[in-house]
Write an enzyme that holds these catalytic residues in place. Sequence first.
Site, PDB file in Angstrom:
ATOM      1  N   ASP A 373      -3.785 -66.676 -17.726  1.00 54.96           N
ATOM      2  CA  ASP A 373      -3.476 -65.804 -18.747  1.00 54.96           C
ATOM      3  C   ASP A 373      -2.844 -66.708 -19.845  1.00 54.96           C
ATOM      4  O   ASP A 373      -2.795 -67.810 -20.037  1.00 54.96           O
ATOM      5  CB  ASP A 373      -2.424 -64.867 -17.993  1.00 54.96           C
ATOM      6  CG  ASP A 373      -2.404 -63.376 -19.039  1.00 54.96           C
ATOM      7  OD1 ASP A 373      -2.677 -63.359 -20.249  1.00 54.96           O
ATOM      8  OD2 ASP A 373      -2.085 -62.593 -18.129  1.00 54.96           O
ATOM      9  N   GLU A 575       2.962 -54.768 -22.055  1.00 46.60           N
ATOM     10  CA  GLU A 575       3.716 -55.733 -21.243  1.00 46.60           C
ATOM     11  C   GLU A 575       5.223 -55.584 -20.998  1.00 46.60           C
ATOM     12  O   GLU A 575       5.813 -54.302 -20.940  1.00 46.60           O
ATOM     13  CB  GLU A 575       3.562 -57.134 -21.515  1.00 46.60           C
ATOM     14  CG  GLU A 575       1.943 -57.382 -21.838  1.00 46.60           C
ATOM     15  CD  GLU A 575       1.517 -58.813 -22.083  1.00 46.60           C
ATOM     16  OE1 GLU A 575       2.106 -59.823 -21.577  1.00 46.60           O
ATOM     17  OE2 GLU A 575       0.400 -59.002 -22.401  1.00 46.60           O
TER      18      GLU A 575
END
Length: 700
Positions: A373, A575
């Site tokens: 990521d 997020e």
Amino acid sequence: MYTRIHKFFFRQKPFECKFTLKGIIMIFSKFALFAVAAYGFSQAAITGNVVDESRAPVKNAAVTVRTLPNLLANARTLTNDKGAFKLGNAKKDQSIIVRKAGFLPETLSVVAGQKKYENITLKRDPIENKIDEIMAGMTMDDMIAQMTQAKVPKLNCGEGVCGSALEGGGAYTADFYKSAWSQKIPATYGKDNVHGVADVKGATIFPHNIGLGATRDSALVRKIGQAVAEEMWAAHIDLNFAPAITVPQDERWGRVYEGFGEDPELAVSLGAAFVRGQQGDHNDAEWRVITTIKHFIGDGATKKGYDRGNAIISKKDLYKKYLPPYEAAIEQGALSVMASFNQVNGIHQHIDSTLLTGVLKTELAFDGYVIADWEGIEHSTTPGAAGNYFAGEVTDMSSKDAIRASINAGLDMAMVPQSVHNFVKTMKVLLAEGNISEDRIKDACRRILRAKIRAGRINNPMGPAAYVGVTKNIGNKKHRQIAREAVQKSLVILKNNKVLPLDTNGKVFVTGSHANNTGLQCGAWTLGWQGTLDEVPGATSIQAGFDEVAKGSRVETAEEAGTIVYVVGEVPYAEWFGDYRGDDFNNKIIFKEDRTDMSFNSTDEYITQIKAWQKAGHKVAVVLITGRPLPITSFIKTADAFVVAWLPGSEGAGVADVLYGKVKPTGKLPHTWPKDAKQIPINVGDGKKGLYPYGYGLTY
């Protein structure tokens, strides 16, 4: 579903050893011969052995028994050093499937009464010959560059050409493909097209995954996958960081909407369907792109729902709840897997050799590549770090240690938009020191090339002519109709006291913060990482949808109306910005003025407004725009009707289609709806009784 009987594959502490691919495989070989119980079987266990075309034994081949066309195995094992295996019971009409990276899969029918299956022969995949040919002309510098994903427009990775480049939410470079795809080995262009090519103006924005989970419609999700792929090619994007096949377990997590629902059955069915839509049946579609299933693994299971936190997962839950969506998507040909920021039992998922190499690559026989990521390798040095909320637990790992640990654990492509030079330089040092082997680098490069070949990126570097640069495909009528159907099928009616369906001859006042704002209804990952509070070009607001579906029915004031449709909800977040980390989540909805000013406001003002309208003789139907179920019981009880629209995307008219009864409501809750914040986490099968159960949804 299946369970495992030995403990090695799911340890509680990191296995301390020198991280090498050979070492990891040797560890797994030691425990490779195991059996898995399958439900409902009565025949004796089966045995056999696997060989290659030279009759040499093939060890660590994944052997499964399944009932086709089911995507999940009933039982599985690995071959030992001699290529032998022993499996739990199998029965007639089932199949034995043998897989190993570099070979074509072999499928045999289970024969009634047959207990031994000798010399099952795996043939080398012809793709490997093409990979050999390409790699013969590559230096180690070239291979390290192929393992590197930079930030657009950078393509020089040390002495070689980067294997890929990406841009984050809100960024889009229309002409990057000209340089990226003209390289000897085309560099892929990656974007988070999680619900459409949403950073491209005029694109179709589909409902986020939580809404698709409410549809329970895999055929529809496959259509969405294809539509997104077609719009990607039109925008010259060939790598998608989607779908997320997380199984969210805690409504306090700011990424609940990324998953299809709390039960793995939804991620299994719909995640695999999206992959099929993007890539075709095992990569046979002309429009195929590279999909990335994410985030491996346990990102939706962290303690208190903290993004990037620690997930305490038992061996049983790993195999029953969190692995099945990956197994299903891999069976459908997923080409890439993204490692997760979170930890599992204290181990950061970018450096977890047991799960990345042992389970994913060996046991599930995943032969594509594992990608980090965003700067996830460096994040492993401060696990848990999440913006201003938490700086993370500082480890004793240096950046060099993190690169060594992650690559040796099984990471193949480093997403290093902010540290390309350091990654490439450090990789060369680690190689020279012998701390990363040539074999590990070659394996990573091979996996990346394998994915590119399957996606058609080597044989047709400029992409399929029928789709590349065809701008009329962006936001076209067909795709918008698919998105509208998705909105229709995603709506969940929680409450209806004789308010719905609305009468097209009646008068309705459509109001609320989210009634006429397409940015709010689309959610995050739309014209930006955190979404937008402004209008989305080409999108239809919920209010405009009322005008389209029931022209003349909407009035401008509450006094003129018999029924009021009150459209409110959460603002976009992504997020950790969406995490709820306070003490009392009851009756709160996230609010923000900008990305740095996040807060949760009380629903009291909504309740006060509804009661005032009711006192004046109006019926009130609430339409909630939300990325998760919320403990807002008093708000729901106050309304005369309550509809959950999730994050519907660009086609707001789909809401009016259902509220007016033009389309019958069929949406079902993909999550248990909590009655009180104290119940969270609350999930199907845990014995807790929420306000509404998983699968609930009214119709008319």
